[in-house]
Design an enzyme around this catalytic site. Sequence first.
Site, PDB file in Angstrom:
ATOM      1  N   LYS A 116       0.478  -1.118  -0.094  1.00 37.16           N
ATOM      2  CA  LYS A 116      -0.206  -0.151   0.467  1.00 37.16           C
ATOM      3  C   LYS A 116       1.007   1.297   0.063  1.00 37.16           C
ATOM      4  O   LYS A 116       0.630   2.041  -0.618  1.00 37.16           O
ATOM      5  CB  LYS A 116      -0.354  -0.198   0.981  1.00 37.16           C
ATOM      6  N   LYS A 158      -2.304   1.174   9.308  1.00 34.35           N
ATOM      7  CA  LYS A 158      -2.459   0.250   8.113  1.00 34.35           C
ATOM      8  C   LYS A 158      -1.337  -0.356   7.986  1.00 34.35           C
ATOM      9  O   LYS A 158       0.371   0.060   7.778  1.00 34.35           O
ATOM     10  CB  LYS A 158      -2.780   0.287   7.132  1.00 34.35           C
ATOM     11  N   ARG A 296      -7.025  -8.287  -9.563  1.00 32.32           N
ATOM     12  CA  ARG A 296      -7.505  -9.667  -9.459  1.00 32.32           C
ATOM     13  C   ARG A 296      -8.501  -8.901  -9.549  1.00 32.32           C
ATOM     14  O   ARG A 296      -9.446  -7.871  -9.662  1.00 32.32           O
ATOM     15  CB  ARG A 296      -7.452 -10.587  -8.236  1.00 32.32           C
TER      16      ARG A 296
END
Length: 664
Positions: A116, A158, A296
């Site tokens: 990220k 995160k 994906r």
Amino acid sequence: MFKKILIANRGEIACRVAATARRMAIRTVAVYSDADAHANHVRACDESVYLGGSAPKDSYLRWQKILEAAKATGAQAVHPGYGFLSENEEFAQACADAGLVFIGPPPSAIKAMGLKAESKQLMEKADVPLVPGYHGSDQDPTLLQREADRIGYPVLIKASAGGGGKGMRVVEKAGDFASALASCQREAINSFGDDAVLIEKYVQRPRHIEIQVFGDTHGNYVYLFERDCSVQRRHQKVLEEAPAPGMTETMRKQMGEAAVAAARAVNYVGAGTVEFIVEQRVDGSMNFFFMEMNTRLQVEHPVTEAITGLDLVEWQLRVASGEALPLAQDQLQIHGHAIEARICAENPDNNFLPATGTLHVYRKPQATAFQRSRVRIDDGVREGGVISPFYDSMIAKLIVHGATRGEALARLDAALAQTHIVGVATNVQFLRGILRTDSFANAKLDTALIERERAVLFDQEALGLPLAAAASIAKTLLDEAATSSADPFSRRDGWQSHGVALRPFAFEFRGEPQAVELSYLHDGTLMLQVGEVSGPLVIGRFPTGELEVEFNGQRHTLDVYQDQDTACVFAAHGATKIVAVDRLAHAGDVQAEGGRLTAPMPGKVVSFSVRAGDKVSRGQPLAVMEAMKMEHTIAAPADGTVEELLYMPGDQVTEGAELLRIAA
Ligand code: ADP
Ligand code: ADP
Ligand code: MG
């Protein structure tokens, strides 16, 4: 086009890919683990290859073995589905090295979007708007604290390598930062083997809106509009819809173009999703910021298929075989509205604890056609199948389409009413509850919706005791009548005949014991007394098997399934369970768990936070278990001293296994 592909996945997504391949006359190879030897996805494919044990690391993550399977069966390409190897650039590279086409983006694009923090640095260069934050490589805790202070609280920490909502910590004030950081890093290292973090401004009441993008090997890009996935629990999606309510044409174009810019920046090929966090201003305007790109096919892709009328797996296969994108941006259009509900094996009343078990009953609504159909069910299970602890807890996806949001919503509620699952706890009633909230019904969406509607959602009594008891008794009487040749009402133990025949029933409903009395009058009338409520009970069975039950002034058509002592009752407006208690059998049944601490579900022991000899106090966390992608903390039931730890971190344990012993 390919003649044969291998599907390196399981469950609904493997079945879903196989369905399109079949339609395109492409042969399919399934792979499977021990637990999946008889799974639907194996049946859905033309051939299958055994991989190994049930745990993903022994089967669906063994990419050497998967490549060998592809070679041995003559497959030309590999579809990774989602999860497992889908975002593993080494696997994508290994496919290429083995002469196989990876049906997905190039390894370099997976890598660029994999972390990220790094992907945000790239996006910054491509002028894609970012949430204010820190995504640098320097991970010095004092620097991180300083950055958090600079960004301004609340902030969100995160895991850079994170996914599935794992590791995220909201920090409300500076004083809480250090401990939240440590706990995020700990979870990140356990889950992803990498403890790098990034810090973002925590957007208040945000919406999660994502854009489906597609690229081909000829440099063409399109966006297939947006999906709103704001309804989440534990930062994981529960309901997804397209288009996003309140989206303007201008903002749709801006977000679509930003998503294409993100894809272009990493030379993306195939299907991908750019996730944005959207800030809602008081004046009604919205600001969007890049969150991450999933490289994906996404779980919720069917809502996009529903509104565009396209088959995204077909597009993936065409692009992977070298064809250009079938349509250009100006040929794409939105039709109507679609909503997807994720039906999961879990217990919403117990903090969404995942559930396992056998699907004794699995009845679903009637599906109609495919992409543009009004009700679509994507699943990989069948009645009698098992929800095991090895994989994630999603049982099925229910996708509905309507001309308007209101129509789709009504259709989803009706479809959920026809979804009958017995044997495994599910969120079906919870989902129906969400649809009825003021927030969801009126499209006031944000990621705190479930939390905000808590009072309504977790205190729902759609189906109360009187009807539940009446249904259970109706089922008992009708089943007795069907199996006995004599008059079923005359020969029962426990009946007295002082003018009227009485038959007592004992139930447990929502954890409380309930005494219920049925009397049989001479004229054949059944009278039922449930607490304060009493009156005639009229019962019957339709030829199709549903029961008709009239009690307390209302008539209902019900489906009632008996699962041992439990009657599972499904009505149009809700469902519930009621347990028939055999009072004699349970008389001496006391809970004597004492100092034993047992696994609440099958799973893996992650860590112990105590050692033998430690003194512990009631409520103190003792161990962490992981099952079905979630961590569960086991806390001390009382004060005491730890005598012995019975497992090691990493051990797989069965439900009820004793994890450690505590002496008072
Ligand atoms: P989507 O954005 O497509 O809804 P999710 O985050 O729900 O994606 O994840 C989709 C699938 O990817 C999951 O069902 C799971 O199989 C897999 N997955 C995602 N994150 C993780 C993770 N951290 N650990 C294991 N599997 C994951
Ligand atoms: P994952 O890889 O686990 O899916 P994401 O970065 O996509 O992680 O975030 C998952 C969810 O967490 C989002 O859908 C959103 O609900 C919430 N979230 C993420 N970033 C923020 C933020 N900056 N502010 C508020 N909520 C956020
Ligand atoms: Mg995400």
